[in-house]
Design a protein around this motif. Structure first.
Motif, PDB file in Angstrom:
ATOM      1  N   GLU A   1      -2.363   8.122   0.214  1.00  0.00           N
ATOM      2  CA  GLU A   1      -1.199   8.556  -0.564  1.00  0.00           C
ATOM      3  C   GLU A   1      -0.684   9.914  -0.077  1.00  0.00           C
ATOM      4  O   GLU A   1       0.513  10.133   0.010  1.00  0.00           O
ATOM      5  N   GLN A   2      -1.609  10.828   0.255  1.00  0.00           N
ATOM      6  CA  GLN A   2      -1.228  12.147   0.758  1.00  0.00           C
ATOM      7  C   GLN A   2      -0.508  12.040   2.108  1.00  0.00           C
ATOM      8  O   GLN A   2       0.457  12.757   2.359  1.00  0.00           O
TER       9      GLN A   2
ATOM     10  N   ILE B   1      11.919  -5.482  -2.299  1.00  0.00           N
ATOM     11  CA  ILE B   1      12.583  -6.673  -1.752  1.00  0.00           C
ATOM     12  C   ILE B   1      11.668  -7.352  -0.739  1.00  0.00           C
ATOM     13  O   ILE B   1      11.491  -8.572  -0.758  1.00  0.00           O
ATOM     14  N   LYS B   2      11.044  -6.546   0.127  1.00  0.00           N
ATOM     15  CA  LYS B   2      10.147  -7.087   1.159  1.00  0.00           C
ATOM     16  C   LYS B   2       8.943  -7.810   0.547  1.00  0.00           C
ATOM     17  O   LYS B   2       8.585  -8.906   0.969  1.00  0.00           O
ATOM     18  N   PHE B   3       8.309  -7.183  -0.460  1.00  0.00           N
ATOM     19  CA  PHE B   3       7.072  -7.735  -1.019  1.00  0.00           C
ATOM     20  C   PHE B   3       7.285  -8.733  -2.157  1.00  0.00           C
ATOM     21  O   PHE B   3       6.500  -9.647  -2.333  1.00  0.00           O
ATOM     22  N   PHE B   4       8.310  -8.515  -2.955  1.00  0.00           N
ATOM     23  CA  PHE B   4       8.451  -9.284  -4.193  1.00  0.00           C
ATOM     24  C   PHE B   4       9.761 -10.051  -4.294  1.00  0.00           C
ATOM     25  O   PHE B   4      10.056 -10.652  -5.314  1.00  0.00           O
TER      26      PHE B   4
ATOM     27  N   ASN C   1      -1.189  -2.387  -2.745  1.00  0.00           N
ATOM     28  CA  ASN C   1      -1.254  -1.001  -3.225  1.00  0.00           C
ATOM     29  C   ASN C   1       0.123  -0.432  -3.585  1.00  0.00           C
ATOM     30  O   ASN C   1       0.242   0.747  -3.917  1.00  0.00           O
ATOM     31  N   PHE C   2       1.153  -1.246  -3.518  1.00  0.00           N
ATOM     32  CA  PHE C   2       2.536  -0.827  -3.759  1.00  0.00           C
ATOM     33  C   PHE C   2       2.670  -0.030  -5.055  1.00  0.00           C
ATOM     34  O   PHE C   2       3.187   1.087  -5.059  1.00  0.00           O
ATOM     35  N   HIS C   3       2.212  -0.594  -6.163  1.00  0.00           N
ATOM     36  CA  HIS C   3       2.385   0.062  -7.468  1.00  0.00           C
ATOM     37  C   HIS C   3       1.595   1.369  -7.551  1.00  0.00           C
ATOM     38  O   HIS C   3       2.089   2.369  -8.092  1.00  0.00           O
TER      39      HIS C   3
ATOM     40  N   PHE D   1       1.877   7.269  -7.662  1.00  0.00           N
ATOM     41  CA  PHE D   1       1.476   8.577  -7.136  1.00  0.00           C
ATOM     42  C   PHE D   1       2.700   9.394  -6.727  1.00  0.00           C
ATOM     43  O   PHE D   1       2.837  10.565  -7.098  1.00  0.00           O
ATOM     44  N   LEU D   2       3.609   8.792  -5.950  1.00  0.00           N
ATOM     45  CA  LEU D   2       4.797   9.496  -5.459  1.00  0.00           C
ATOM     46  C   LEU D   2       5.715   9.914  -6.608  1.00  0.00           C
ATOM     47  O   LEU D   2       6.211  11.047  -6.641  1.00  0.00           O
TER      48      LEU D   2
END
Length: 165
Positions: free
Chosen positions: A3-4, A33-36, A71-73, A78-79
């Motif tokens: 994430e960092q 859009i790419k993943f879902f 790990n998208f969510h 985090f961001l």
């Protein structure tokens, strides 16, 4: 952490908190859009903004490919949390700077202060020659106006000395 690394990649050429939030939203939308599949927002909205499109294309693909369906969510939580907790450096200028000036200011702060500040620009037309800064609620005026205000009494005394002659 991963994430960092992603955060540092996003901050590399991003200097204002407003741009950071806009870019997170755009990257998130593109990857949604790419993943879902298509989401509620329109694809055309993102495609219309050439600055965002160019920024997305400039990202290090090794770093951004670490964002996966699984790990998208977590990554975007985090961001977005980082963005909401960031207390920006507020810079008061006498004018509204363009993108090139914002980049120059951002690079100067990162080089000279060794810190990945995100900042917000505020316009104060009463400033003369310089800027004022606010960080963590502390206001510092580095403009000519501020220097004159600091020495107001001394300047007035000097003038009154000449007026008495």
């Amino acid at each position: 952490t991963m994430e960092q690394e992603i955060l540092q990649e996003l901050l590399k050429e991003t200097f204002t908190l407003t741009d950071f939030k806009k870019r997170i939203k755009s990257l998130k939308h593109e990857l949604e859009i790419k993943f879902f599949g298509d989401s509620s927002e329109t694809v055309a909205q993102i495609e219309q903004d050439s600055e965002i499109k160019s920024w997305l294309e400039s990202l290090n693909k090794e770093v951004t490919s670490a964002i996966t369906h699984d790990n998208f969510h977590e990554v975007f939580a985090f961001l977005e949390s980082f963005a909401s907790k960031t207390d920006p450096l507020v810079i008061y200028l006498a004018f509204s700077p363009g993108p090139e000036t914002l980049t120059e200011i951002g690079k100067w702060f990162r080089i000279n202060l060794k810190n990945s500040f995100l900042f917000d620009i505020k316009v104060d037309p009463s400033l003369i020659g310089g800027c004022a800064l606010v960080l963590n609620g502390v206001y510092k005026d580095y403009s000519v106006k501020g220097k004159l205000a600091e020495r107001k009494e001394q300047i007035l005394n000097s003038f009154s000395h000449y007026l008495k002659k």
